[in-house]
Design a protein around this motif. Structure first.
Motif, PDB file in Angstrom:
ATOM      1  N   GLU A  11       0.821  -1.217   0.000  1.00  0.00           N
ATOM      2  CA  GLU A  11       0.000   0.000   0.000  1.00  0.00           C
ATOM      3  C   GLU A  11       0.852   1.263   0.000  1.00  0.00           C
ATOM      4  N   GLY A  60      -7.783   3.871  -1.764  1.00  0.00           N
ATOM      5  CA  GLY A  60      -9.130   3.691  -2.297  1.00  0.00           C
ATOM      6  C   GLY A  60      -9.108   2.883  -3.574  1.00  0.00           C
ATOM      7  N   GLY A  61      -9.610   3.455  -4.645  1.00  0.00           N
ATOM      8  CA  GLY A  61      -9.659   2.760  -5.925  1.00  0.00           C
ATOM      9  C   GLY A  61      -8.576   3.188  -6.880  1.00  0.00           C
ATOM     10  N   THR A  62      -7.437   3.606  -6.375  1.00  0.00           N
ATOM     11  CA  THR A  62      -6.355   4.083  -7.239  1.00  0.00           C
ATOM     12  C   THR A  62      -5.016   3.489  -6.825  1.00  0.00           C
ATOM     13  N   PRO A  68      -5.108  -4.130  -6.804  1.00  0.00           N
ATOM     14  CA  PRO A  68      -6.032  -4.546  -5.743  1.00  0.00           C
ATOM     15  C   PRO A  68      -7.380  -4.919  -6.354  1.00  0.00           C
ATOM     16  N   ALA A  69      -8.143  -5.724  -5.637  1.00  0.00           N
ATOM     17  CA  ALA A  69      -9.407  -6.242  -6.171  1.00  0.00           C
ATOM     18  C   ALA A  69     -10.352  -5.129  -6.613  1.00  0.00           C
ATOM     19  N   ALA A  70     -10.299  -3.987  -5.914  1.00  0.00           N
ATOM     20  CA  ALA A  70     -11.253  -2.904  -6.179  1.00  0.00           C
ATOM     21  C   ALA A  70     -11.127  -2.318  -7.575  1.00  0.00           C
ATOM     22  N   ILE A  71      -9.984  -2.480  -8.237  1.00  0.00           N
ATOM     23  CA  ILE A  71      -9.808  -1.845  -9.559  1.00  0.00           C
ATOM     24  C   ILE A  71      -9.438  -2.842 -10.649  1.00  0.00           C
ATOM     25  N   GLN A  72      -9.649  -4.118 -10.401  1.00  0.00           N
ATOM     26  CA  GLN A  72      -9.311  -5.113 -11.421  1.00  0.00           C
ATOM     27  C   GLN A  72     -10.305  -5.103 -12.576  1.00  0.00           C
ATOM     28  N   GLN A  73     -11.556  -4.760 -12.274  1.00  0.00           N
ATOM     29  CA  GLN A  73     -12.571  -4.713 -13.318  1.00  0.00           C
ATOM     30  C   GLN A  73     -12.662  -3.294 -13.892  1.00  0.00           C
ATOM     31  N   ASP A  83      -5.273 -10.513 -11.339  1.00  0.00           N
ATOM     32  CA  ASP A  83      -4.887  -9.309 -10.604  1.00  0.00           C
ATOM     33  C   ASP A  83      -3.664  -8.632 -11.217  1.00  0.00           C
ATOM     34  N   SER A 102      -6.800   3.252 -12.166  1.00  0.00           N
ATOM     35  CA  SER A 102      -7.983   3.472 -11.341  1.00  0.00           C
ATOM     36  C   SER A 102      -9.196   2.812 -11.968  1.00  0.00           C
TER      37      SER A 102
END
Length: 223
Positions: free
Chosen positions: A130, A151-153, A175-180, A202, A223
């Motif tokens: 991180e 966050g998402g970045t 991170p999982a939050a921005i893989q899609q 990932d 992002s």
């Protein structure tokens, strides 16, 4: 010529040291070789462990604190009878190349991948992903890599301190939050660089055409 060498590369916490009653005792210092320790620590990191390998590295670091240790061996060509240097880790002799295996722990910590001819570089930090910063070397230059995840970045920075680093691809772990639906923006010293991103699981690969020269910083933002 050294049938019981391995038996001497350890400690005897209960005082039951083997070898003193054995014919042809090997006169190594009673400790494991640092190169093996560093290689084992790197493999632990590659296997997803952190506490264990850093415990090994801390123990080795504490060992070479500058205090002079004497009467380690009777062989002049082994440890020369003494040790304690903070930069001459014990091995089969002083300044033995195997101790340079400690470099592999840096590569494992930052998850470094590099192909000079293909002009590709990649990172997958296992140590503080991180908020990570570490030293890297390439075929024609060196510098620092850093990344921050908020966050998402994910923002990654490649700061070249000397030489140059030509790049056609830059790989990162998302991170999982921005893989899609990940989107990428790349700048070189603040100027936009055309780039495209592809994601598999990932792992993200950013395609670009850039040469980062000494004093310049490439910033990849996903992002």
């Amino acid at each position: 010529d050294e049938p019981d060498a391995g038996m001497q590369q350890c400690t005897w916490p209960r005082g039951d040291r083997l070898g003193s009653h054995m014919k042809g005792e090997i006169g190594y210092a009673d400790e494991v070789m640092s190169g093996f320790e560093y290689a084992a620590a790197a493999m632990m990191m590659k296997s997803g462990l952190l506490k264990e390998p850093f415990t090994v590295l801390r123990a080795a670091s504490d060992r070479y604190d500058g205090r002079l240790r004497t009467n380690l061996s009777t062989w002049e060509y082994a440890s020369w009878g003494y040790s304690g240097n903070p930069f001459g880790d014990d091995e089969a002799g002083k300044f033995y190349a195997r101790a340079m295996a400690i470099w592999s722990t840096l590569l494992a910590s930052q998850g470094f991948t590099y192909d000079g001819p293909a002009q590709s570089i990649g990172f997958n930090p296992v140590w503080k992903p991180e908020d990570h910063c570490s030293f890297f070397t390439a075929a024609e230059g060196w510098g620092t890599f850093s990344q921050k995840i908020t966050g998402g970045t994910l923002e990654a920075r490649l700061a070249v301190k000397s030489g140059k680093v030509p790049l056609k691809s830059f790989a990162l772990t998302l991170p999982a939050a921005i893989q899609q639906g990940a989107k990428v923006a790349v700048t070189l010293d603040g100027k936009p660089v055309p780039a495209a991103i592809s994601v598999a699981g990932d792992r993200a690969t950013v395609a670009l055409e850039a040469t980062v020269n000494a004093g310049q910083t490439l910033v990849v933002t996903v992002s």
